[in-house]
Design an enzyme around this catalytic site. Structure first.
Site, PDB file in Angstrom:
ATOM      1  N   GLU A 147      53.527  43.539  43.413  1.00 22.10           N
ATOM      2  CA  GLU A 147      52.429  42.680  42.974  1.00 22.10           C
ATOM      3  C   GLU A 147      51.081  43.301  43.286  1.00 22.10           C
ATOM      4  O   GLU A 147      50.155  43.252  42.478  1.00 22.10           O
ATOM      5  CB  GLU A 147      52.524  41.308  43.658  1.00 22.10           C
ATOM      6  CG  GLU A 147      53.511  40.354  43.022  1.00 22.10           C
ATOM      7  CD  GLU A 147      53.274  40.188  41.540  1.00 22.10           C
ATOM      8  OE1 GLU A 147      52.135  39.875  41.145  1.00 22.10           O
ATOM      9  OE2 GLU A 147      54.222  40.400  40.762  1.00 22.10           O
ATOM     10  N   SER A 233      58.908  64.536  45.290  1.00 20.78           N
ATOM     11  CA  SER A 233      59.166  64.006  43.949  1.00 20.78           C
ATOM     12  C   SER A 233      60.216  64.720  43.109  1.00 20.78           C
ATOM     13  O   SER A 233      60.961  64.056  42.402  1.00 20.78           O
ATOM     14  CB  SER A 233      57.867  63.963  43.151  1.00 20.78           C
ATOM     15  OG  SER A 233      56.867  63.327  43.868  1.00 20.78           O
ATOM     16  N   HIS A 362      62.080  51.300  36.708  1.00 22.03           N
ATOM     17  CA  HIS A 362      62.131  52.566  37.442  1.00 22.03           C
ATOM     18  C   HIS A 362      60.981  52.627  38.438  1.00 22.03           C
ATOM     19  O   HIS A 362      61.160  53.004  39.596  1.00 22.03           O
ATOM     20  CB  HIS A 362      62.065  53.736  36.469  1.00 22.03           C
ATOM     21  CG  HIS A 362      61.801  55.049  37.141  1.00 22.03           C
ATOM     22  ND1 HIS A 362      62.733  55.678  37.929  1.00 22.03           N
ATOM     23  CD2 HIS A 362      60.696  55.823  37.193  1.00 22.03           C
ATOM     24  CE1 HIS A 362      62.228  56.789  38.420  1.00 22.03           C
ATOM     25  NE2 HIS A 362      60.984  56.913  37.986  1.00 22.03           N
ATOM     26  N   SER A 363      59.782  52.274  37.982  1.00 22.55           N
ATOM     27  CA  SER A 363      58.612  52.247  38.865  1.00 22.55           C
ATOM     28  C   SER A 363      57.561  51.398  38.179  1.00 22.55           C
ATOM     29  O   SER A 363      57.825  50.818  37.125  1.00 22.55           O
ATOM     30  CB  SER A 363      58.066  53.662  39.079  1.00 22.55           C
ATOM     31  OG  SER A 363      57.455  54.114  37.886  1.00 22.55           O
TER      32      SER A 363
END
Lengths: 470, 453
Positions: A147, A233, A362-363
């Site tokens: 959020e 990453s 996913h993100s």
């Protein structure tokens, strides 16, 4: 003839070997065998000179160069990789086994323990409640931070929704000395090991209290005091690194193993195959945990591989593997617990495939409703949720209730909002940190650049943001 | 230009014959110690000359026969010992044979083995440096393809497996990406790996781990996870190995912060820089040169000491001069020195700088030299665009523009993938003449027509 046929089989006291080892030749009783029987016992056809005095050992290793004639005495032959039985039938091995590898679970979907469960560990109230509480914390952490990103307070976030059981239960089964190399969907391990919500928030906001000194995107947590390697990453690069860590632990003779996580998509990377192969060859104590959650961003596993999931791949590399219900916290706990024992005691790698579902996107850069049905997401969120499943079991045991639930959730929510506020208020890392840690000691050009930059900012202070310390 | 009789690089050994495939190349037998490799080529037979008067002939034959019986007996006895050992560790007949034949070659321990006390080949220098560092620090270990049983694809790690065992000298499966990642992980934890690439051309298969995992980790983790690792192996053009085995990676790695890039020339460079690299807590890319391995250089007594170490980031002025500065690294330093001799005969005194360290670049030394000579030629073997020479040129313009009396020139390899044919290869790599011509241009001594050459 009958005797010869009998002896053609490998003698019971000797396992199948490629070459005759010194140990075998010197085994008690071996020399007593009459030369003719001994040749048979070694699994080789006797040479013409078997009646002569015992031959020099120098010819033993060259035996496998003497190819047998086309007679029925031998149905298998030494190749460099070992003995292989011949067959006269031309047939291709099927790409998949008749039945898929079964999946180990302890609780059913509604949290009832299965009747004939092989679960043997004692999970007492304290541990069970702690696992459940951490799963709830992780779930709420994801909701609130997600959020915050949507409100523009964070640049990026990535949730673990649906995979709380894998995160917390696997961490609970490990010891603190076990070195963890995560992909990026495993903050629960850090949470279990004592990383506070404030420390999470600091990394997300990249402030001066961030252990990463604001060097990395959000969710790239890392903490060497928690034995949790900084998230990196590129996909699957942590897998061969984990093998290296395991090798180092083996050399140090530590009572610890390396544990590394990846998703189903990560198993397509070359690093996955290299690391499994390496782990097997170097006999390193590393546990590979694959979170097979069905999706690699928008790539469904049907498009990722055509094998029977990931567990079957372990066998191809000579690694013991297991498939486990990733939404069943107790099954995950059991599997990882035993995997750790085997790995450390026998110094071997283990592959665990945990089947689960990625409930979240996913993100924050992804909207998964674009490539998968909303019904599917809701089904897994409501009917197959790992958190509710464990809750039912914990409640049924009388260790949890609705009041405790409400209390916990309110408490965590309050904490999360507080830490976000605190993290936002803290300053960003000072400019001097821009040049540190490139090398162990900064090189002369970096020192020079830092000096020049500080000088420039001092002279033109009006051109630089005032809240960034020098 | 077409014949093979000219050797522009002045190597002490003939070029290795090689195939474009990745099989390890057989060594030219330079010293007695290296003839072990010739086991894989045609076996050398010892000849016995029999020129003698006829009356003595029968006795000579008898003597030879007796000697053969004695030698045969010794061979059999040795075979038992060697083969038993090989058989117990699963050796194949060819290794058994080479092991047995090794009896008849001078013993080659992992310790230094050089023809005279004051000269050393680059190969011996690297071997001794590895040996000493592995002996001094038990965390140092070597891994790569063929480094163990094969003694190293270029025999740099000769004897190390025998001395330190398979835990510290690892023969890896063929996966550069795999073993580089494994080494980085081992370095994260506690060990100090030395990763050998058979050639740096294959490092491209592992470059994600070199850059993203090794170079950047200390920074990304804010000092929590450092990577004390060394990546080493031959780099740049060899002789007749084609495009995929000849590229120079100096500028690729040197552009990346977090890495250190070292390139030795002489044996002293090789020893001192490799030791410094292994002791350094940061990831170091150590680019050697295959054609230099067999070259001998004098070494000082100080360099032979096991604590000898060269500083990283300092260039060496190989030859002082006052008219033009020539910067070079690795094999090209040899060419630059030859060019300097030729220039000296024509009255141009050239200063030759051996860079040694490409990252960090010793800009101070380069600039001080340019301020003295006012002219600069940068020479490198690699591709010209975005090369080391481009960086040096910019540095000099930034710091010493007012001191330049002529434009900076860079002499580099041709901007083409390396061809295989010997005549084409010769044209694709800088030669001594190119350096001489460039220096003369900088001194305004060349004719109009030669400017375009």
């Amino acid at each position: 003839m009958a005797m010869a046929a009998l002896l053609r089989r490998q003698p019971f006291w000797k396992p199948a070997v490629r070459l005759l080892s010194e140990k075998t030749v010197k085994a008690p009783g071996f020399g007593l065998l009459a030369p003719c029987f001994r040749e048979h016992a070694m699994g080789r056809r006797p040479s013409p000179a078997f009646l002569w005095p015992r031959r020099f050992e120098s010819t033993v290793s060259q035996e496998h160069l003497q190819f047998p004639d086309d007679d029925d005495n031998h149905r298998d032959l030494d190749f460099p990789g070992g003995k292989v039985a011949f067959t006269d039938k031309l047939s291709f091995l099927s790409g998949s086994a008749e039945a898929r590898i079964p999946c180990y679970r302890v609780l059913d979907d509604s949290g009832h323990p299965l009747d004939h469960s092989g679960f043997s560990l004692q999970v007492k109230e304290e541990l069970a409640v702690k696992i459940y509480e951490r799963m709830v914390t992780l779930q709420m952490m994801d909701v609130i931070f997600y959020e915050a990103q949507r409100q523009g307070r964070l640049s990026f976030y990535l949730t673990t929704m649906g995979e709380e059981a894998i995160n917390i239960a696997s961490a609970a089964a490990l010891k603190d000395e076990d070195v963890v190399l995560p992909q990026y969907r495993e903050p629960g391990i850090l949470l279990w090991r004592g990383f506070t919500l404030q420390e999470f928030a600091n990394q997300l906001f990249g402030n001066e209290a961030d252990y990463g000194k604001g060097r990395q995107m959000p969710i790239h947590y890392g903490s060497n005091k928690h034995n949790y390697f900084t998230v990196s990453s590129p996909i699957a690069t942590q897998l061969p690194q984990a093998v290296g860590v395991a090798y180092a632990l083996k050399m140090e003779k530590k009572d610890a193993c390396a544990v590394t996580y990846m998703g189903d998509g990560g198993t397509s990377e070359g690093d996955f195959h290299a690391s499994l192969n390496f782990a097997a060859v170097t006999e390193s104590p590393v546990i590979f945990i694959c979170r097979n959650n069905g999706w690699a961003i928008s790539t469904h596993i049907n498009e990722q591989f055509r094998s029977d999931g990931v567990a079957v791949k372990g066998r191809a590399y000579g690694i013991r593997s297991i498939r486990v219900d990733g939404n069943d916290a107790l099954a995950v706990y059991d599997a990882v617990h035993h995997a750790r024992e085997i790995s450390v005691k026998e110094q071997v790698p283990i592959l665990i495939e945990a089947l689960t579902y990625r409930i979240g996107h996913h993100s924050t850069s992804d909207d998964s409703t674009k490539y998968r049905p909303v019904d599917e997401i809701n089904y897994w969120k409501n009917s197959r949720n790992p958190v509710s499943r464990l809750r039912r079991w914990v409640e049924r045991n009388g260790w949890w209730c609705n009041e405790a639930e409400t209390r916990l959730r309110t408490n965590i929510r309050k904490q999360l909002l507080e830490v976000i506020g605190e993290a936002e208020k803290l300053k960003k890392p000072p400019m001097a940190e821009l040049f540190a840690d490139v090398y162990d000691t900064p090189s002369s050009n970096l020192v020079e650049q830092q000096r020049q930059l500080a000088e420039t900012v001092r002279i033109h202070s009006g051109c630089y943001p005032p809240d960034v310390p020098v | 230009m077409g014949g093979n009789n000219t050797e522009p690089f002045g190597r002490s050994s003939p070029p290795t014959s090689s195939s474009p495939f990745r099989s390890p190349q057989p060594l030219p037998p330079t010293t007695a110690a290296d003839t072990q490799a010739s086991v894989y080529s045609s076996s050398s037979s010892s000849s016995v000359s029999l020129a003698s008067p006829s009356s003595v002939l029968p006795y000579v034959f008898l003597f030879i026969f007796a000697a053969c019986v004695l030698i045969g007996f010794v061979v059999v006895v040795k075979m038992l010992g060697i083969v038993r050992r090989q058989a117990s560790i699963g050796g194949s007949p060819s290794t058994v044979l080479s092991e047995a034949l090794r009896v008849f070659r001078p013993a080659v321990p992992a310790s230094r083995n050089y023809s005279s006390a004051k000269e050393m080949t680059v190969r011996e220098a690297l071997n001794s440096a590895l040996d000493e560092e592995m002996s001094a620090d038990p965390k140092v270990f070597l891994m790569g393809e063929e480094v163990g049983e094969y003694q190293g694809a270029y025999k740099i790690s000769k004897g190390l497996l025998e001395k330190y065992g398979p835990d510290r000298v690892l023969d890896t499966p063929i996966t550069e990406a795999g073993f580089t990642g494994v080494a980085v992980g081992a370095a994260f934890q506690s060990l100090k790996p030395v990763v050998e690439f058979m050639t740096f051309n294959f490092s491209m298969q592992a470059i994600d781990h070199i850059i993203n995992s090794a170079a950047k980790s200390n920074y990304m983790s804010a000092g929590q996870f450092n990577v004390p690792i060394v990546f080493r192996g031959p780099n740049g053009a060899a002789a007749g190995v084609g495009a995929q085995h000849s590229q120079c990676y100096a500028s690729w790695f040197a552009s990346c912060p977090g890495l250190k890039v070292l390139m030795p020339y002489s044996s002293e460079d090789a020893r001192g820089l490799l030791k410094a690299a292994i002791r350094d807590p940061d990831p170091v890319v150590f680019l050697e040169n295959e054609l230099l391995y067999g070259e001998s250089f004098p070494v000082s007594a100080e360099a032979l000491d096991s604590s000898f170490c060269l500083p990283i980031g300092k260039a060496k002025i190989e030859k002082e001069g006052k008219d033009v500065t020539i910067t070079a690294f690795s094999k090209i330093v040899g060419l630059a020195l030859k060019a300097a001799d030729i220039l000296a005969k024509e009255g141009i005194s050239a200063e030759v700088i051996n860079l040694r360290s490409i990252r960090p670049l010793d800009k101070a030394t380069i600039n001080a030299s340019v301020r003295k000579t006012n002219r600069l030629i940068t020479v490198e073997e690699g591709f010209p665009q975005h090369g080391v020479g481009a960086e040096i040129c910019t540095s000099v313009i930034e710091d010493s523009f007012g001191y330049l009396d002529a434009p900076v020139e860079r002499v580099a390899g041709a901007d083409v993938p390396m061809p295989y044919a010997a005549n084409l290869e010769r044209m694709a790599v800088p030669q001594v003449e190119d350096i001489v011509r460039a220096a003369k241009r900088a001194c305004y001594r060349s004719s109009q027509h030669a400017v375009a050459a």
